[in-house]
Scaffold this motif. Structure first.
Motif, PDB file in Angstrom:
ATOM      1  N   VAL A  21     -35.685  -3.903   3.611  1.00 24.42           N
ATOM      2  CA  VAL A  21     -35.418  -5.110   4.385  1.00 24.42           C
ATOM      3  C   VAL A  21     -34.279  -4.830   5.338  1.00 24.42           C
ATOM      4  O   VAL A  21     -33.340  -4.102   5.012  1.00 24.42           O
ATOM      5  CB  VAL A  21     -35.061  -6.273   3.433  1.00 24.42           C
ATOM      6  N   ALA A  33     -31.224  -9.195   7.827  1.00 22.29           N
ATOM      7  CA  ALA A  33     -31.771 -10.140   6.852  1.00 22.29           C
ATOM      8  C   ALA A  33     -30.913 -10.193   5.599  1.00 22.29           C
ATOM      9  O   ALA A  33     -30.625 -11.265   5.060  1.00 22.29           O
ATOM     10  CB  ALA A  33     -33.207  -9.752   6.492  1.00 22.29           C
ATOM     11  N   LEU A  34     -30.464  -9.009   5.143  1.00 17.28           N
ATOM     12  CA  LEU A  34     -29.622  -8.985   3.950  1.00 17.28           C
ATOM     13  C   LEU A  34     -28.281  -9.658   4.194  1.00 17.28           C
ATOM     14  O   LEU A  34     -27.740 -10.351   3.336  1.00 17.28           O
ATOM     15  CB  LEU A  34     -29.397  -7.538   3.493  1.00 17.28           C
ATOM     16  N   ALA A  36     -28.850 -13.296   4.026  1.00 16.22           N
ATOM     17  CA  ALA A  36     -29.025 -13.705   2.634  1.00 16.22           C
ATOM     18  C   ALA A  36     -27.692 -13.760   1.910  1.00 16.22           C
ATOM     19  O   ALA A  36     -27.448 -14.643   1.084  1.00 16.22           O
ATOM     20  CB  ALA A  36     -29.975 -12.736   1.924  1.00 16.22           C
ATOM     21  N   VAL A  65     -31.836 -12.615  -4.127  1.00 16.50           N
ATOM     22  CA  VAL A  65     -31.457 -11.643  -3.088  1.00 16.50           C
ATOM     23  C   VAL A  65     -31.618 -10.215  -3.597  1.00 16.50           C
ATOM     24  O   VAL A  65     -32.152  -9.348  -2.894  1.00 16.50           O
ATOM     25  CB  VAL A  65     -30.009 -11.899  -2.623  1.00 16.50           C
ATOM     26  N   SER A  91     -34.698  -8.034  -1.724  1.00 14.71           N
ATOM     27  CA  SER A  91     -34.418  -6.934  -0.806  1.00 14.71           C
ATOM     28  C   SER A  91     -35.307  -5.726  -1.056  1.00 14.71           C
ATOM     29  O   SER A  91     -35.555  -4.936  -0.148  1.00 14.71           O
ATOM     30  CB  SER A  91     -32.941  -6.530  -0.926  1.00 14.71           C
ATOM     31  N   TYR A 145     -39.825  -7.622  -1.255  1.00 12.27           N
ATOM     32  CA  TYR A 145     -40.566  -8.291  -0.187  1.00 12.27           C
ATOM     33  C   TYR A 145     -41.552  -7.371   0.539  1.00 12.27           C
ATOM     34  O   TYR A 145     -42.699  -7.776   0.798  1.00 12.27           O
ATOM     35  CB  TYR A 145     -39.618  -8.944   0.822  1.00 12.27           C
ATOM     36  N   ILE A 192     -34.410 -13.197   3.922  1.00 15.01           N
ATOM     37  CA  ILE A 192     -34.914 -11.843   3.682  1.00 15.01           C
ATOM     38  C   ILE A 192     -36.304 -11.654   4.268  1.00 15.01           C
ATOM     39  O   ILE A 192     -36.607 -10.638   4.885  1.00 15.01           O
ATOM     40  CB  ILE A 192     -34.918 -11.546   2.167  1.00 15.01           C
TER      41      ILE A 192
END
Length: 677
Positions: free
Chosen positions: A17, A21-22, A25, A267, A271, A274, A553
């Motif tokens: 990811v 995005a992380l 999150a 989370v 990570s 997904y 994420i």
């Protein structure tokens, strides 16, 4: 969902990811746990040493005897001082400690020192405190409100202020809310100088149990247990069309058990999971909803559950083992619902098989890291041996530390640690010291909330608000248990929209639980009912932090992801009604204690569990629109009605629900003959 045959090509995801995005999150984790400073140099060393000192103190108190009048205030002093050093007063002053932070930390320590050195004389004069008593008490209350604001936002301090205002101005309120009102001196004396206000049951649990479990979870994490649980789930479940979804469900259970945090579990798992979900055909919002639903299970999964579970034991004056016992069947039913939804997804959307790169086989992973499972179950084993919950988690932590040295890659202190210069500096960087620090830092937001919740519980105790509120709820419900349960669930849900699970449970346990117990519901069933609906705050806007973190994420829409999460979890959230509406439903809680279970009717427990499982399956099929095959609108309605009927204890409702399920399934079996393609 998008066409699964072209998903992999259209998504074009890498196996990781994106960092953006992380980072987004992580912002949702900060909303739940506070935006912590990232300090450098001597400030970082000082905070690390302070946090380690807090962990050492609480590990010592787990084994030695420390008076309650000392343990609780010292715990609050540590929490407040660290809160002011770790969490900034505002974003613009982040990553540094300002002069006012030092003053606030010093005042917290001074207020606690003044209280402890006053001894029993101080507590005896709580009804007529001295001016200095009031001054330090006001400072303590103000510091707690500010610590909550820094760690959890404005809402919880605002609610506490409303309760304090209610205590001060009760004589000016209309009936039935009116009471005689209390002067500032009397209110501050009760809150600060007794064990009924700030230093009441919530702080008792925070200082004796929650902190120890966060230390235990930190040692598991830094010894590599979290990575092992994810790798184990991937190897065990990967490859089949339902493998991706099953992996999320299993990994969330294994990760959530020791962490007890919904957002962190979402989370951590999202990570890495997904890209796998996207490959088999999960649309962004659906993938995020499944990840958030799995994370939600962390709050209700043994052996840790959420922080509220420790409070249940304290409020009910029962052992923590009894709380774990009560959580077993509801937790299994929750994950049963998730597994059903995953299985239906695979058939409904024609998900295809895909091969995931396995880090190792299940057997090899287990052979190398079997001791991580030992750490997971050791708490329950120690409690079954007769140890108290406090000693159980203490020795489980010792087991976790000791077994980490079985392999060099999991050792909390590297085997070559004593080689080379700079021993003290390198010791601070070892996983052992990071776990000691992380255990204390990880409890700050919950502990600050518990201290603030003490203000609320104190007001309710002082004014009798709980009995008044329960009388009002029962009056509106006309004495109906069903309506009272519905109203209570709505109250818990509404409060949960604004505050975290722990705070939501504490508030509702003191103001809403009496309404259920007045109508004959056992206390343990009433508190578990409130606990499970407090958990809904994790998936309810505007504070749906788990779905929002999952959406960050996956790149999905936060509110659509929230609705997908509701789709996955709603079948299981009818379960609490079963154990308050009829005595037979208490079998889902295994009768509330080991003593009651010894004399329980096991056939009755099995019957209500099977009935509930069928109801959950009917709701899952109805909400998904798929049972044996795609369901018509009429079949969906029948399945949903059947699910609600099966959630209502009683043989008439059960028979009617099962009949509807049989009819719906029969219609699906016969449909090809009646309506040939």
């Amino acid at each position: 969902m998008k066409d699964p045959d072209t998903t992999a090509e259209k998504v074009g995801l890498s196996e990781a990811v994106s960092a953006t995005a992380l980072q987004k999150a992580e912002e949702y984790i900060e909303q739940e746990e506070g935006a912590a400073n990232k300090l450098k140099g001597w400030l970082a060393t000082f905070v690390t040493l302070a946090a380690v000192a807090m962990s050492v103190f609480h590990l010592y108190t787990a084994y030695a005897i420390v008076p309650t009048q000392t343990l609780r205030p010292v715990h609050v002093a540590f929490v407040l001082a660290l809160c002011f050093m770790v969490f900034p007063v505002a974003q613009r002053w982040r990553h540094r400690i300002m002069w006012w932070d030092w003053i606030a930390a010093a005042l917290a320590i001074a207020s606690v020192y003044y209280l402890i050195q006053g001894g029993d004389d101080m507590m005896d004069r709580n009804t007529s405190p001295l001016p200095w008593d009031v001054a330090f008490g006001v400072v303590m209350i103000a510091l707690i409100l500010e610590a909550m604001r820094r760690t959890a936002g404005w809402i919880m301090p605002f609610i506490c202020c409303l309760f304090l205002a209610y205590a001060l101005g009760g004589e000016y309120l209309p009936a039935p809310w009116t009471h005689k009102g209390y002067e500032v001196d009397r209110l501050v004396g009760f809150m600060y100088m007794t064990l009924e206000g700030v230093f009441g049951s919530a702080v008792d649990v925070s200082s004796s149990l929650i902190i120890l479990f966060t230390i235990f979870g930190a040692f598991l994490q830094y010894s590599g247990a979290g990575k092992f649980y994810i790798d184990f789930s991937f190897s065990a479940m990967g490859g089949k069309p339902t493998g991706a979804g099953r992996t999320v469900v299993l990994a969330s259970f294994l990760l959530g058990g020791p962490s007890g945090s919904g957002v962190a579990t979402t989370v951590t798992l999202g990570s890495v999971a997904y890209p796998m979900l996207a490959k088999v055909g999960y649309e962004k919002n659906a993938a995020g909803g499944l990840l958030a639903a799995g994370g939600l299970g962390a709050i209700i999964s043994p052996p840790v559950l959420g922080a509220a579970a420790f409070l249940i034991a304290e409020f009910l004056k029962i052992s923590y083992l009894d709380v774990l016992l009560m959580a077993c069947i509801p937790t299994l039913l929750f994950y049963f619902a998730l597994f059903l939804m995953v299985e239906i997804d695979a058939r409904k959307f024609g998900m295809h098989e895909t091969t995931f790169e396995k880090v190792d086989t299940v057997w090899n992973l287990t052979k190398k890291y079997w001791f991580h499972f030992l750490s997971l179950v050791s708490i329950i084993v120690f409690m079954l041996w007769g140890f108290s919950p406090v000693l159980s988690v203490f020795w489980a932590t010792v087991v976790s530390v000791a077994t980490s040295f079985l392999r060099s890659d999991t050792a909390l202190i590297p085997r070559d640690f004593f080689r080379g210069p700079g021993l003290a500096r390198r010791f601070l960087q070892t996983p052992f010291m990071k776990a000691m620090e992380g255990g204390s830092i990880g409890v700050l937001n919950v502990a600050a909330t518990c201290a603030g919740a003490g203000l609320i519980v104190g007001v309710v105790t002082l004014t009798g608000l709980g009995l008044k509120f329960s009388s009002i709820v029962i009056a509106y419900a006309g004495g109906s248990l069903l309506l009272t349960a519905i109203f209570t669930s709505l109250v818990v849900w509404i409060i949960g929209l604004a505050v975290p699970v722990t705070a939501s449970y504490i508030i509702c346990a003191v103001i809403a639980a009496p309404a259920l117990t007045k109508l004959g519901v056992p206390e343990f069933a009433a508190h578990m009912f409130i606990f499970y609906y407090a958990v809904l705050s994790e998936v309810s806007p505007p504070t749906a932090l788990s779905p929002f973190a999952a959406a960050a994420i996956t790149g999905g829409d936060p509110y659509k992801t929230t609705m997908q999460c509701w789709k996955y979890t709603v079948p299981a959230f009818l379960v609490p009604f079963m154990f308050v509406l009829d005595p037979s439903g208490q079998g889902l809680l295994l009768m509330g204690s080991t003593k009651a279970l010894a004399n329980a009717n096991w056939w009755s427990i099995a019957e209500v569990t099977i009935t509930c499982a069928i109801g959950i399956a009917a709701l899952a099929a109805g909400f998904q629109g798929w049972a044996l095959r795609r369901a018509t609108t009429f079949e969906r309605v029948m399945l949903i009605v059947a699910g609600f009927l099966l959630a209502y204890p009683g043989w008439v409702a059960d028979v009617a629900g099962i009949v509807l399920v049989v009819i719906a399934l029969a219609m699906q079996v016969l449909r090809p003959q009646l309506q040939p393609a």
